[in-house]
Motif scaffolding. Structure first.
Motif, mmCIF file in Angstrom:
data_model
loop_
_atom_site.group_PDB
_atom_site.id
_atom_site.type_symbol
_atom_site.label_atom_id
_atom_site.label_comp_id
_atom_site.label_asym_id
_atom_site.label_seq_id
_atom_site.Cartn_x
_atom_site.Cartn_y
_atom_site.Cartn_z
ATOM 1 N N GLU A 1 107.413 28.773 -36.925
ATOM 2 C CA GLU A 1 108.479 29.465 -36.197
ATOM 3 C C GLU A 1 107.972 30.724 -35.498
ATOM 4 O O GLU A 1 108.631 31.238 -34.594
ATOM 5 N N GLN A 2 106.797 31.220 -35.891
ATOM 6 C CA GLN A 2 106.295 32.455 -35.299
ATOM 7 C C GLN A 2 105.087 32.245 -34.387
ATOM 8 O O GLN A 2 104.427 33.205 -33.987
ATOM 9 N N VAL A 3 104.821 30.993 -34.039
ATOM 10 C CA VAL A 3 103.660 30.702 -33.191
ATOM 11 C C VAL A 3 103.712 31.478 -31.885
ATOM 12 O O VAL A 3 102.709 32.086 -31.457
ATOM 13 N N GLU A 4 104.846 31.473 -31.223
ATOM 14 C CA GLU A 4 104.940 32.140 -29.916
ATOM 15 C C GLU A 4 104.600 33.625 -30.026
ATOM 16 O O GLU A 4 103.994 34.202 -29.120
ATOM 17 N N ASP A 5 104.984 34.253 -31.142
ATOM 18 C CA ASP A 5 104.733 35.683 -31.315
ATOM 19 C C ASP A 5 103.314 35.988 -31.772
ATOM 20 O O ASP A 5 102.850 37.125 -31.609
ATOM 21 N N LEU A 6 102.623 34.995 -32.357
ATOM 22 C CA LEU A 6 101.336 35.268 -32.994
ATOM 23 C C LEU A 6 100.149 34.573 -32.351
ATOM 24 O O LEU A 6 99.002 34.853 -32.709
ATOM 25 N N VAL A 7 100.382 33.675 -31.412
ATOM 26 C CA VAL A 7 99.274 32.915 -30.828
ATOM 27 C C VAL A 7 98.232 33.827 -30.182
ATOM 28 O O VAL A 7 97.031 33.531 -30.202
ATOM 29 N N ASP A 8 98.657 34.944 -29.628
ATOM 30 C CA ASP A 8 97.704 35.852 -28.986
ATOM 31 C C ASP A 8 96.885 36.646 -30.001
ATOM 32 O O ASP A 8 95.861 37.235 -29.639
ATOM 33 N N HIS A 9 97.329 36.682 -31.258
ATOM 34 C CA HIS A 9 96.666 37.483 -32.281
ATOM 35 C C HIS A 9 95.719 36.661 -33.148
ATOM 36 O O HIS A 9 94.777 37.219 -33.725
ATOM 37 N N ALA A 10 95.966 35.358 -33.263
ATOM 38 C CA ALA A 10 95.125 34.485 -34.087
ATOM 39 C C ALA A 10 94.113 33.764 -33.207
ATOM 40 O O ALA A 10 94.317 33.592 -32.001
ATOM 41 N N ASP A 11 93.023 33.318 -33.834
ATOM 42 C CA ASP A 11 91.956 32.655 -33.094
ATOM 43 C C ASP A 11 92.057 31.139 -33.138
ATOM 44 O O ASP A 11 91.494 30.454 -32.287
ATOM 45 N N PHE A 12 92.748 30.614 -34.127
ATOM 46 C CA PHE A 12 92.974 29.173 -34.251
ATOM 47 C C PHE A 12 94.128 28.966 -35.226
ATOM 48 O O PHE A 12 94.591 29.927 -35.872
ATOM 49 N N ALA A 13 94.607 27.739 -35.304
ATOM 50 C CA ALA A 13 95.693 27.414 -36.219
ATOM 51 C C ALA A 13 95.226 26.369 -37.222
ATOM 52 O O ALA A 13 94.461 25.465 -36.881
ATOM 53 N N VAL A 14 95.681 26.507 -38.458
ATOM 54 C CA VAL A 14 95.516 25.473 -39.477
ATOM 55 C C VAL A 14 96.912 25.055 -39.909
ATOM 56 O O VAL A 14 97.725 25.906 -40.286
ATOM 57 N N ASN A 15 97.184 23.764 -39.812
ATOM 58 C CA ASN A 15 98.526 23.282 -40.128
ATOM 59 C C ASN A 15 98.483 22.119 -41.100
ATOM 60 O O ASN A 15 97.607 21.261 -41.011
ATOM 61 N N GLU A 16 99.460 22.103 -41.991
ATOM 62 C CA GLU A 16 99.645 20.994 -42.906
ATOM 63 C C GLU A 16 100.930 20.256 -42.545
ATOM 64 O O GLU A 16 102.013 20.832 -42.553
ATOM 65 N N SER A 17 100.790 18.992 -42.188
ATOM 66 C CA SER A 17 101.911 18.046 -42.135
ATOM 67 C C SER A 17 102.942 18.310 -41.056
ATOM 68 O O SER A 17 104.101 17.921 -41.209
ATOM 69 N N CYS A 18 102.556 18.909 -39.927
ATOM 70 C CA CYS A 18 103.561 19.098 -38.879
ATOM 71 C C CYS A 18 104.101 17.759 -38.395
ATOM 72 O O CYS A 18 105.264 17.662 -37.982
ATOM 73 N N HIS A 19 103.288 16.696 -38.454
ATOM 74 C CA HIS A 19 103.738 15.373 -38.013
ATOM 75 C C HIS A 19 104.838 14.841 -38.921
ATOM 76 O O HIS A 19 105.777 14.185 -38.466
ATOM 77 N N GLN A 20 104.743 15.154 -40.212
ATOM 78 C CA GLN A 20 105.726 14.658 -41.185
ATOM 79 C C GLN A 20 107.106 15.230 -40.899
ATOM 80 O O GLN A 20 108.123 14.558 -41.100
ATOM 81 N N TRP A 21 107.155 16.466 -40.418
ATOM 82 C CA TRP A 21 108.426 17.138 -40.161
ATOM 83 C C TRP A 21 108.756 17.198 -38.669
ATOM 84 O O TRP A 21 109.678 17.890 -38.279
ATOM 85 N N GLN A 22 107.968 16.479 -37.853
ATOM 86 C CA GLN A 22 108.186 16.410 -36.413
ATOM 87 C C GLN A 22 108.217 17.800 -35.769
ATOM 88 O O GLN A 22 109.093 18.129 -34.964
ATOM 89 N N GLU A 23 107.208 18.598 -36.134
ATOM 90 C CA GLU A 23 107.135 19.972 -35.653
ATOM 91 C C GLU A 23 105.853 20.273 -34.872
ATOM 92 O O GLU A 23 105.616 21.422 -34.487
#
Length: 231
Positions: A151-173
């Motif tokens: 939910e905070q990707v838009e606010d934090l994408v400029d501050h982080a260097d990469f993303a690690v995600n678990e199971s976004c496909h399972q929740w269609q996110e």
């Protein structure tokens, strides 16, 4: 970029992966050194949002720092991320990662505000804490991930260097992570569903490839008992 994550068990460094995500505390120094010697990079994992009763710095947390128990994870409690003491401990963990030669850090449980923590955490208090983590990592010359917290990707994408995600496909996110791809930053994805379903895994990999994500199918324990890569 190919990658591997393992947080439990004897570490298997035999994969042809460019980047390894390994536990900050439990990974022997020689493993980090050997990976560097072979041209790989190491991201050091730690929980930035929970107290874990087996960590070597556990005695530094006060009773006031610790909130509700964390779901089905024995020995873990949510932390009050507004606490000066909690932030000092996390700053020292990031400094430890730098001293061990980690190339970056993967702070976990950085979405406490959306859980029942026992503290009045808010969207804005979470943003403030996560930016504190990212700024501290960068001050030490380390790359840093945004772990989940979609939910905070838009606010934090400029501050982080990469993303690690678990199971976004399972929740269609998964669409919520596309700002990282648009910014030219990697999305490293973990699937826990298709370990015993080769056909489902193939379809999943096609979906991940269409998004530009790097996905691994792994056991929930992240103990290297099996690993299926989409690339």
């Amino acid at each position: 970029m190919s990658w591997q994550i393992q947080l439990q068990g004897p570490i298997n460094t035999g994969y042809t992966a460019d980047l390894y995500v390994l536990d900050l505390f439990d990974t022997p120094q020689n493993v980090i050194d050997d990976l560097h010697a072979s041209g790989r990079r190491v991201i050091c994992y730690f929980s930035a949002g929970t107290f874990e009763n087996w960590r070597e710095d556990k005695s530094r947390f006060t009773a006031a720092d610790k909130g509700r128990r964390l779901g089905n994870w024995p020995g873990e409690r949510w932390l009050d991320t507004r606490s000066v003491n909690v932030r000092a401990i996390m700053s020292d963990r990031i400094a430890l990662a730098a001293s061990k030669g980690c190339d970056g850090v993967d702070p976990d449980n950085v979405d406490a505000y959306s859980n029942r923590t026992g503290f009045p955490l808010t969207y804005n208090s979470q943003l403030d804490y996560n930016r504190f983590l990212f700024d501290t990592a960068h001050d030490h010359g380390l790359a840093v991930s945004l772990k989940n917290d979609l939910e905070q990707v838009e606010d934090l994408v400029d501050h982080a260097d990469f993303a690690v995600n678990e199971s976004c496909h399972q929740w269609q996110e998964c669409h919520l992570l596309t700002p990282f791809i648009e910014a030219g930053k990697p999305v490293l994805h973990i699937d826990y569903l298709y370990g015993a379903d080769p056909q489902g895994h193939n379809i999943h990999c096609q979906h991940m490839d269409s998004l530009g994500f790097r996905s691994l199918t792994l056991p929930l324990a992240l103990d290297d008992s099996y690993r299926f890569s989409c690339f």
